[in-house]
Write a protein that holds these residues in place. Structure first.
Motif, PDB file in Angstrom:
ATOM      1  N   GLY A  92       0.820  -1.216   0.000  1.00 25.48           N
ATOM      2  CA  GLY A  92       0.000   0.000   0.000  1.00 25.48           C
ATOM      3  C   GLY A  92       0.847   1.257   0.000  1.00 25.48           C
ATOM      4  N   ASP A  93       1.928   1.261  -0.805  1.00 24.06           N
ATOM      5  CA  ASP A  93       2.808   2.432  -0.892  1.00 24.06           C
ATOM      6  C   ASP A  93       2.012   3.671  -1.302  1.00 24.06           C
ATOM      7  OD1 ASP A  93       4.431   0.149  -0.897  1.00 24.06           O
ATOM      8  OD2 ASP A  93       6.027   1.182  -1.983  1.00 24.06           O
ATOM      9  N   LEU A  94       2.291   4.787  -0.657  1.00 23.02           N
ATOM     10  CA  LEU A  94       1.628   6.049  -0.969  1.00 23.02           C
ATOM     11  C   LEU A  94       2.588   6.983  -1.696  1.00 23.02           C
ATOM     12  CD1 LEU A  94      -0.283   6.661   2.392  1.00 23.02           C
ATOM     13  CD2 LEU A  94      -1.294   6.024   0.189  1.00 23.02           C
ATOM     14  N   ALA A  95       2.149   7.493  -2.836  1.00 22.16           N
ATOM     15  CA  ALA A  95       2.958   8.446  -3.594  1.00 22.16           C
ATOM     16  C   ALA A  95       3.046   9.765  -2.832  1.00 22.16           C
ATOM     17  CB  ALA A  95       2.345   8.668  -4.972  1.00 22.16           C
ATOM     18  N   PHE A  96       4.199  10.419  -2.924  1.00 19.21           N
ATOM     19  CA  PHE A  96       4.406  11.711  -2.261  1.00 19.21           C
ATOM     20  C   PHE A  96       4.266  12.828  -3.283  1.00 19.21           C
ATOM     21  CE2 PHE A  96       7.028  15.172  -0.516  1.00 19.21           C
ATOM     22  CZ  PHE A  96       6.460  15.275   0.749  1.00 19.21           C
ATOM     23  N   ASP A  97       3.398  13.765  -2.985  1.00 18.13           N
ATOM     24  CA  ASP A  97       3.163  14.906  -3.875  1.00 18.13           C
ATOM     25  C   ASP A  97       4.106  16.049  -3.473  1.00 18.13           C
ATOM     26  OD1 ASP A  97       2.223  17.134  -5.269  1.00 18.13           O
ATOM     27  OD2 ASP A  97       0.142  16.485  -5.161  1.00 18.13           O
ATOM     28  N   GLN A  98       5.096  16.313  -4.317  1.00 16.15           N
ATOM     29  CA  GLN A  98       6.075  17.358  -4.011  1.00 16.15           C
ATOM     30  C   GLN A  98       5.426  18.736  -3.941  1.00 16.15           C
ATOM     31  OE1 GLN A  98       9.159  16.895  -3.202  1.00 16.15           O
ATOM     32  NE2 GLN A  98       9.507  14.757  -3.805  1.00 16.15           N
ATOM     33  N   ALA A  99       4.354  18.943  -4.717  1.00 22.42           N
ATOM     34  CA  ALA A  99       3.694  20.252  -4.758  1.00 22.42           C
ATOM     35  C   ALA A  99       2.991  20.580  -3.447  1.00 22.42           C
ATOM     36  CB  ALA A  99       2.699  20.300  -5.915  1.00 22.42           C
ATOM     37  N   ILE A 159      -6.530   2.591  -0.639  1.00 25.90           N
ATOM     38  CA  ILE A 159      -7.139   1.332  -0.211  1.00 25.90           C
ATOM     39  C   ILE A 159      -8.251   0.908  -1.172  1.00 25.90           C
ATOM     40  CG2 ILE A 159      -8.558   0.261   1.590  1.00 25.90           C
ATOM     41  CD1 ILE A 159      -6.853   1.883   3.627  1.00 25.90           C
ATOM     42  N   ARG A 160      -9.027   1.867  -1.647  1.00 29.38           N
ATOM     43  CA  ARG A 160     -10.080   1.524  -2.617  1.00 29.38           C
ATOM     44  C   ARG A 160      -9.470   1.036  -3.937  1.00 29.38           C
ATOM     45  NH1 ARG A 160     -12.377   5.900   0.160  1.00 29.38           N
ATOM     46  NH2 ARG A 160     -11.681   7.462  -1.355  1.00 29.38           N
ATOM     47  N   GLU A 161      -8.331   1.604  -4.319  1.00 31.34           N
ATOM     48  CA  GLU A 161      -7.632   1.119  -5.514  1.00 31.34           C
ATOM     49  C   GLU A 161      -7.121  -0.308  -5.310  1.00 31.34           C
ATOM     50  OE1 GLU A 161      -5.963   5.412  -7.273  1.00 31.34           O
ATOM     51  OE2 GLU A 161      -4.586   4.023  -6.249  1.00 31.34           O
ATOM     52  N   ILE A 162      -6.596  -0.573  -4.125  1.00 32.81           N
ATOM     53  CA  ILE A 162      -6.111  -1.931  -3.816  1.00 32.81           C
ATOM     54  C   ILE A 162      -7.238  -2.946  -3.970  1.00 32.81           C
ATOM     55  CG2 ILE A 162      -5.292  -3.436  -1.959  1.00 32.81           C
ATOM     56  CD1 ILE A 162      -3.628  -1.039  -0.945  1.00 32.81           C
ATOM     57  N   LEU A 163      -8.414  -2.611  -3.464  1.00 35.85           N
ATOM     58  CA  LEU A 163      -9.550  -3.531  -3.573  1.00 35.85           C
ATOM     59  C   LEU A 163      -9.950  -3.755  -5.028  1.00 35.85           C
ATOM     60  CD1 LEU A 163     -11.681  -2.327  -0.535  1.00 35.85           C
ATOM     61  CD2 LEU A 163     -10.302  -4.408  -0.704  1.00 35.85           C
ATOM     62  N   GLN A 164      -9.903  -2.704  -5.815  1.00 33.35           N
ATOM     63  CA  GLN A 164     -10.179  -2.835  -7.247  1.00 33.35           C
ATOM     64  C   GLN A 164      -9.148  -3.764  -7.899  1.00 33.35           C
ATOM     65  OE1 GLN A 164      -9.940   0.914  -9.340  1.00 33.35           O
ATOM     66  NE2 GLN A 164     -10.544   0.042 -11.312  1.00 33.35           N
ATOM     67  N   TYR A 211       2.779   4.474   4.011  1.00 31.82           N
ATOM     68  CA  TYR A 211       2.044   3.257   3.644  1.00 31.82           C
ATOM     69  C   TYR A 211       0.601   3.391   4.119  1.00 31.82           C
ATOM     70  CZ  TYR A 211       6.618   1.104   2.837  1.00 31.82           C
ATOM     71  OH  TYR A 211       7.875   0.809   2.376  1.00 31.82           O
ATOM     72  N   ALA A 212      -0.331   2.861   3.313  1.00 33.90           N
ATOM     73  CA  ALA A 212      -1.754   3.058   3.605  1.00 33.90           C
ATOM     74  C   ALA A 212      -2.331   2.036   4.572  1.00 33.90           C
ATOM     75  CB  ALA A 212      -2.553   3.016   2.300  1.00 33.90           C
ATOM     76  N   VAL A 213      -1.673   0.889   4.741  1.00 35.76           N
ATOM     77  CA  VAL A 213      -2.313  -0.224   5.443  1.00 35.76           C
ATOM     78  C   VAL A 213      -1.580  -0.582   6.730  1.00 35.76           C
ATOM     79  CG1 VAL A 213      -3.055  -2.635   5.272  1.00 35.76           C
ATOM     80  CG2 VAL A 213      -3.167  -1.148   3.252  1.00 35.76           C
ATOM     81  N   ASP A 228      -3.882  10.343  -0.541  1.00 36.75           N
ATOM     82  CA  ASP A 228      -4.927   9.990   0.413  1.00 36.75           C
ATOM     83  C   ASP A 228      -5.001   8.469   0.595  1.00 36.75           C
ATOM     84  OD1 ASP A 228      -8.080   9.169   0.627  1.00 36.75           O
ATOM     85  OD2 ASP A 228      -7.602  10.948   1.802  1.00 36.75           O
ATOM     86  N   ALA A 229      -4.931   8.014   1.849  1.00 42.88           N
ATOM     87  CA  ALA A 229      -4.917   6.571   2.138  1.00 42.88           C
ATOM     88  C   ALA A 229      -6.230   5.897   1.737  1.00 42.88           C
ATOM     89  CB  ALA A 229      -4.634   6.334   3.620  1.00 42.88           C
TER      90      ALA A 229
END
Length: 339
Positions: free
Chosen positions: A9-16, A27-32, A55-57, A22-23
């Motif tokens: 559940g790696d979370l991308a870091f937004d430099q901006a 998580i909803r993407e992981i389920l998909q 990490y999201a999880v 958003d976790a």
């Protein structure tokens, strides 16, 4: 030979914005993604546990339970449950419940984990690092095999003829794998206990692990366990695309994650040379087109005699559409060729 996919559940870091993705979205993407894995015939999904901002999880059991409700066949495992900082009774109860929800598809990978945040978070001392794991594993295995448990140790209150419910579907027994990073003592313990073994090979050359895996096989048989029941897996970073530009571009995702972790561990910045070396046949990265990934998995089967391969597929938080395509190729192209 089973083919699986693992995630942290790696979370991308937004430099901006200076914030992680958003976790909830992740998580909803992981389920998909897990739903797609089930549809394309992937055998196993393993969800990791972390207690960090990137990490999201932190609760694999919750994500796996949600996945159970939208899948039919795929086995659902933790990858890993950090047992040293977990309560064995609760671990069994959670996964037995997952097993009932999924009609017998739950598995547990137990390990020490490569991060230590959960120890202070749950009130455990790192001074007890080794003893905590050994004691809790002993209790978890006892709960898994006995409905009424009597047990005593040094770091947890004893149990006196206490029952643990609900019971898992297979006469109360869950598949419990020992996940290791290459420590001979951990491998010896798994072999002596007759536990299935999953080895994380995420760097260097896999062939370097051959003596360790042969040691496991030797000690497993020496301990009197049935060789025909031996299960052996490796877990390695994986990504599949037929577009070389996508494979080349994935270096940026991979480097960002390696550098973020490495910053706190004193690692040098990750290089393109390391990436390409890992992608070579002798390297530990299963990253490339379907033929390249298939050939490397078959090579692992040849040198180790593995019964399961878990491709860890979300390192560096690739975009959802890229992940979905990688999963589709892994299930529809790689898996059939390997099998």
């Amino acid at each position: 030979m089973e083919l699986g996919i693992g995630m942290f559940g790696d979370l991308a870091f937004d430099q901006a914005t200076g914030k992680y993705k958003d976790a909830g979205i992740k998580i909803r993407e992981i389920l998909q993604q897990v739903k797609l894995m089930d549809e394309v015939g992937i055998d196993v999904f393993a969800m990791g546990e972390h207690h960090r901002a990137d990490y999201a999880v932190s609760s694999p059991e919750m994500v796996l339970a949600a996945a159970a409700s939208i899948t039919k066949n795929i086995k659902l495992a933790s990858g890993v449950t950090v047992l040293s900082s977990s309560e064995p009774v609760k671990v069994y109860e959670d996964f037995a419940t997952l097993d009932l929800i999924s009609n017998g598809r739950a598995e547990i990978y137990v390990g020490r984990g490569s991060f230590i945040e959960s120890f202070p978070l749950y009130g455990y001392s790192l001074n007890d690092y080794e003893e905590l794991f050994d004691e809790k594993l002993e209790l978890l295995l006892k709960i898994n095999s006995e409905e009424n448990v009597s047990w005593s140790g040094k770091l947890r209150a004893p149990m006196q003829n206490q029952t643990v419910y609900p019971r898992a579907t297979n006469n109360g027994k869950l598949p419990i794998w020992r996940a290791v990073g290459g420590t001979p003592q951990s491998v010896l313990s798994a072999a002596q206990l007759g536990m299935p073994l999953v080895v994380a090979i995420i760097g260097g050359m896999p062939i370097q692990f051959k003596s360790l895996i042969e040691f496991y096989k030797q000690e497993y048989i020496k301990a009197g366990h049935d060789e025909s029941e031996m299960q052996l897996a490796i877990h390695s970073h994986t990504f599949v695309s037929e577009d070389q530009n996508v494979v080349d571009g994935y270096f940026n995702n991979y480097k960002s994650q390696m550098d973020r972790i490495g910053k706190s561990r004193g690692w040098a910045p990750y290089t393109k040379m390391q990436y390409e070396g890992g992608r070579a046949k002798e390297g530990a990265l299963f990253i490339g087109n379907t033929e390249e990934v298939t050939d490397k998995i078959n090579y692992m089967k040849e040198i180790f005699g593995i019964t399961r391969f878990i491709g860890h597929m979300d390192v560096g938080a690739p975009e959802n559409d890229v992940m979905m395509k990688s999963i589709e190729l892994f299930g529809e192209k790689v898996a059939p060729k390997v099998k």
